[in-house]
Design an enzyme around this catalytic site. Structure first.
Site, PDB file in Angstrom:
ATOM      1  N   ASN A   9       1.005  -1.185  -0.110  1.00  0.00           N
ATOM      2  CA  ASN A   9      -0.107   0.229   0.041  1.00  0.00           C
ATOM      3  C   ASN A   9       0.899   1.171   0.051  1.00  0.00           C
ATOM      4  O   ASN A   9       1.585   1.459   1.030  1.00  0.00           O
ATOM      5  CB  ASN A   9      -0.854   0.131   1.101  1.00  0.00           C
ATOM      6  CG  ASN A   9      -1.773   1.219   1.334  1.00  0.00           C
ATOM      7  OD1 ASN A   9      -1.720   2.005   0.383  1.00  0.00           O
ATOM      8  ND2 ASN A   9      -2.392   1.302   2.277  1.00  0.00           N
ATOM      9  N   LYS A  11       0.103   4.175  -0.483  1.00  0.00           N
ATOM     10  CA  LYS A  11      -0.299   5.312   0.387  1.00  0.00           C
ATOM     11  C   LYS A  11      -0.185   6.744  -0.729  1.00  0.00           C
ATOM     12  O   LYS A  11       0.033   6.323  -1.797  1.00  0.00           O
ATOM     13  CB  LYS A  11      -0.104   5.702   1.622  1.00  0.00           C
ATOM     14  CG  LYS A  11      -0.178   4.478   2.601  1.00  0.00           C
ATOM     15  CD  LYS A  11       0.169   4.525   3.867  1.00  0.00           C
ATOM     16  CE  LYS A  11      -0.210   3.234   4.731  1.00  0.00           C
ATOM     17  NZ  LYS A  11       0.107   3.375   6.009  1.00  0.00           N
ATOM     18  N   HIS A  95      -9.351   1.289   4.781  1.00  0.00           N
ATOM     19  CA  HIS A  95      -8.309   1.437   5.450  1.00  0.00           C
ATOM     20  C   HIS A  95      -8.526   2.292   6.880  1.00  0.00           C
ATOM     21  O   HIS A  95      -9.092   3.084   6.511  1.00  0.00           O
ATOM     22  CB  HIS A  95      -7.291   2.054   4.591  1.00  0.00           C
ATOM     23  CG  HIS A  95      -5.777   1.803   5.126  1.00  0.00           C
ATOM     24  ND1 HIS A  95      -5.340   2.834   6.116  1.00  0.00           N
ATOM     25  CD2 HIS A  95      -4.653   1.018   4.920  1.00  0.00           C
ATOM     26  CE1 HIS A  95      -4.017   2.721   6.384  1.00  0.00           C
ATOM     27  NE2 HIS A  95      -3.808   1.534   5.720  1.00  0.00           N
ATOM     28  N   GLU A  97      -6.763   4.670   7.453  1.00  0.00           N
ATOM     29  CA  GLU A  97      -6.474   6.228   7.525  1.00  0.00           C
ATOM     30  C   GLU A  97      -7.779   6.897   6.765  1.00  0.00           C
ATOM     31  O   GLU A  97      -8.180   8.062   6.970  1.00  0.00           O
ATOM     32  CB  GLU A  97      -5.210   6.470   6.474  1.00  0.00           C
ATOM     33  CG  GLU A  97      -3.965   6.228   7.360  1.00  0.00           C
ATOM     34  CD  GLU A  97      -3.048   5.629   6.450  1.00  0.00           C
ATOM     35  OE1 GLU A  97      -2.799   5.441   5.276  1.00  0.00           O
ATOM     36  OE2 GLU A  97      -1.848   5.009   7.187  1.00  0.00           O
ATOM     37  N   GLU A 167      -5.323  -4.683  10.564  1.00  0.00           N
ATOM     38  CA  GLU A 167      -4.241  -3.611  10.673  1.00  0.00           C
ATOM     39  C   GLU A 167      -4.405  -2.889  12.096  1.00  0.00           C
ATOM     40  O   GLU A 167      -5.400  -1.887  12.082  1.00  0.00           O
ATOM     41  CB  GLU A 167      -4.279  -2.727   9.785  1.00  0.00           C
ATOM     42  CG  GLU A 167      -3.959  -3.373   8.244  1.00  0.00           C
ATOM     43  CD  GLU A 167      -3.364  -2.144   7.240  1.00  0.00           C
ATOM     44  OE1 GLU A 167      -2.338  -2.398   6.716  1.00  0.00           O
ATOM     45  OE2 GLU A 167      -3.912  -1.151   7.081  1.00  0.00           O
ATOM     46  N   GLY A 173       2.668   2.668  10.796  1.00  0.00           N
ATOM     47  CA  GLY A 173       3.570   3.544  10.558  1.00  0.00           C
ATOM     48  C   GLY A 173       4.203   3.935  11.881  1.00  0.00           C
ATOM     49  O   GLY A 173       4.811   5.114  11.953  1.00  0.00           O
ATOM     50  N   SER A 213       3.561  -1.800  10.253  1.00  0.00           N
ATOM     51  CA  SER A 213       4.903  -2.038  10.402  1.00  0.00           C
ATOM     52  C   SER A 213       5.552  -3.447  10.310  1.00  0.00           C
ATOM     53  O   SER A 213       6.441  -3.700  10.942  1.00  0.00           O
ATOM     54  CB  SER A 213       5.307  -1.635  12.041  1.00  0.00           C
ATOM     55  OG  SER A 213       4.902  -0.625  12.394  1.00  0.00           O
TER      56      SER A 213
END
Ligand code: 13P
Length: 253
Positions: A9, A11, A95, A97, A167, A173, A213
């Site tokens: 991904n 992003k 996701h 985010e 996730e 991150g 991560s």
């Protein structure tokens, strides 16, 4: 046996030129290995270039989001058909985010999942708890709602096609990976929820990726867990060598 699937991904990273070069690097190192499904998910602007660049390789292209309607007055959005036209085969949906910054809800994830399947795309449906939710002992509640609402109304044939990505938001991150045991526990919970939504055979066919991560140093131990069927990789997918190392870890697991 479930075939492992490693997806990058990207992003909001990589220009067209950078995307071409990253795909080239992955292609070169991957060779013609078909042991693992390999997917790259560039930003929309680099999808067309990535699709051209993966030609002749095993790499598939995915998108990071889509709208559930086929067309219409939805400024800034793209539809499943538009992605299909660019040879996209996968689409990441829900996701964290997007949930956090763009008000993505379980209801819209559900509509998008149904629309993606109808258009012949494979949805990668993301779920995961925040640190506050984990600390408050709410993992099971949060994941149960995201799975049940996100996958509502899917029949067994549709469900089998879906990829789920677990996730944990606190691991994205942050460099703070879930331990293999922490991840396996939630993956097993997800598979149990899938059994309730369908049956053992169907639930046993669904691939559940871990994301947060994941990197070459920890991929092997995560991928060795019985219910971890791959990875959704952020930071480490932006570099061909580290992404390929994770693919190799999956091939050897
Ligand atoms: P990182 O691998 O950078 O933690 O990102 C994970 C992720 O969000 C993939 O979708």
């Amino acid at each position: 046996m479930r075939k492992k699937i490693i997806a990058g991904n990207w992003k909001m990273n990589k220009t067209v030129a950078e995307a071409k070069s990253l795909v080239d690097g992955i292609k070169l190192e991957l060779g013609d290995s078909t042991k693992v499904d390999v997917v790259v998910c560039p930003p929309y602007t680099a999808i067309s270039a990535a699709s051209e660049q993966v030609e002749g390789s095993q790499i598939a292209v995915g998108a990071q989001n889509m709208h559930f309607e086929a067309s219409g007055a939805y400024t800034g959005e793209v539809s499943a058909e538009m992605l299909r036209e660019q040879y996209v085969r996968y689409v990441i949906l829900g996701h964290s985010e997007r949930r956090q910054y763009f008000a993505e809800s379980d209801e819209s994830v559900n509509k998008k999942t149904i629309a993606a399947l109808a258009a012949g795309l494979i949805p990668i449906v993301c779920v995961g708890e925040t640190l506050e939710e984990r600390d408050a002992g709410q993992i099971e509640d949060v994941i149960t709602t995201q799975i049940n609402e996100g996958l509502k109304g899917l029949d067994a044939d549709q469900l089998k096609k879906v990829v789920i990505a677990y996730e944990p938001v606190w691991a994205i991150g942050t460099g703070r990976t879930a331990t293999p045991e922490q991840a396996q526990e939630v993956h097993a919970l997800i598979r149990g929820l899938l059994v309730k939504l369908s049956d053992e055979g169907t639930a046993g066919a669904v691939r559940i990726q871990y994301g947060g991560s994941m990197k070459p140093a920890n991929a092997a131990e995560l991928l060795a867990q019985p219910d971890i069927d791959g990875g959704l990789i952020g930071g480490a997918a932006l570099d061909a060598s580290s992404f390929i190392e994770i693919v190799k870890a999956a091939a050897n697991s």
